[in-house]
Design an enzyme around this catalytic site. Structure first.
Site: not given
Ligand SMILES: Nc1ncnc2c1ncn2[C@@H]1O[C@H](COP(=O)(O)OP(=O)(O)OP(=O)(O)O)[C@@H](O)[C@H]1O
Ligand SMILES: [Mg+2]
Length: 204
Positions: A35, A37, A104
């Protein structure tokens, strides 16, 4: 248990017919990682780029599908597996329809992701590309981002069985795509995905 007396009704259109007529080829990119990432962020940015290039694509975000198709599921081991199974089956159908699907979902278990891969590989009309994309970032980086405040809740004991805290995350054994979000920004991660789709002949 499953129904009996089911007979598969094949169509007239082959996958090649579809690809030629609609000038598109389906595939699934399966974003897995802790989560925070960056799975959803990258998938959304990639979807925008693909649409600009007129590639038919669609996001299946684990959180979003939990409001509809998977609204009956929680976070027990069994429900997590069923959540991933349904994402695997739906992404397979979309990919068969010629769409580039962007899944995702944390999808913490390799066995569950492997089952989704098999759903694509075992298609009756031949295997469909399934690209496992490991969205990699150390737990402390994800926790410092904490875009939904979930880590704080998990640390306070308000969420049990939180992946990476008190529930396991199995990193992919051999992902087709590696996205190190602690080192690469969103645009670089999107470019890596597009390059991968190109090199595999999914998009021109
Ligand atoms: N290279 C990157 N790629 C993606 N997100 C990034 C990156 N660098 C920083 N971030 C930040 O990291 C966070 C990632 O959040 P995101 O909701 O996309 O995560 P997720 O993996 O979908 O989590 P979850 O499993 O809870 O849904 C965001 O705030 C985003 O702006
Ligand atoms: Mg997300």
């Amino acid at each position: 248990m499953g129904a009996t007396n089911i007979h598969w009704h094949g169509g007239i259109v082959t996958r090649e017919d579809r690809a030629r007529a609609l000038n598109m080829r389906g595939a699934t990119i399966w974003f897995t990682g802790l989560s925070g990432s960056g799975k959803s962020t990258i998938a959304a940015a990639l979807e925008k780029e693909l649409l600009i290039a007129r590639v038919p694509c669609y996001r299946l975000d684990g959180d979003n599908l939990r409001t509809g198709l998977n609204a009956d599921l929680g976070f027990s081991d069994r429900d997590r597996t069923e959540n991933v199974r349904r994402l695997g089956e739906v992404s397979h159908l979309f990919a068969d329809a010629g769409i580039v699907v962007l899944v995702s979902a944390i999808s913490p278990l390799q066995a569950d992701r492997d089952a989704a891969r098999r759903a694509h590989q075992n298609d009756r009309n031949g295997p469909l590309p399934f690209l496992e994309a490991y969205v990699k970032a150390p737990l402390d980086v994800c926790e410092s981002r904490d875009p939904k405040g979930l880590y704080k809740k998990a640390r306070r004991g308000e969420i049990m069985s939180f992946t990476g805290i008190d529930s396991p995350y199995e990193a992919p054994n051999s992902p087709e795509i590696l996205l190190d979000t602690a080192r690469c920004d969103v645009a670089e991660c999107v470019a890596t995905c597009i390059e991968n789709l190109r090199s595999r002949g999914v998009i021109a």
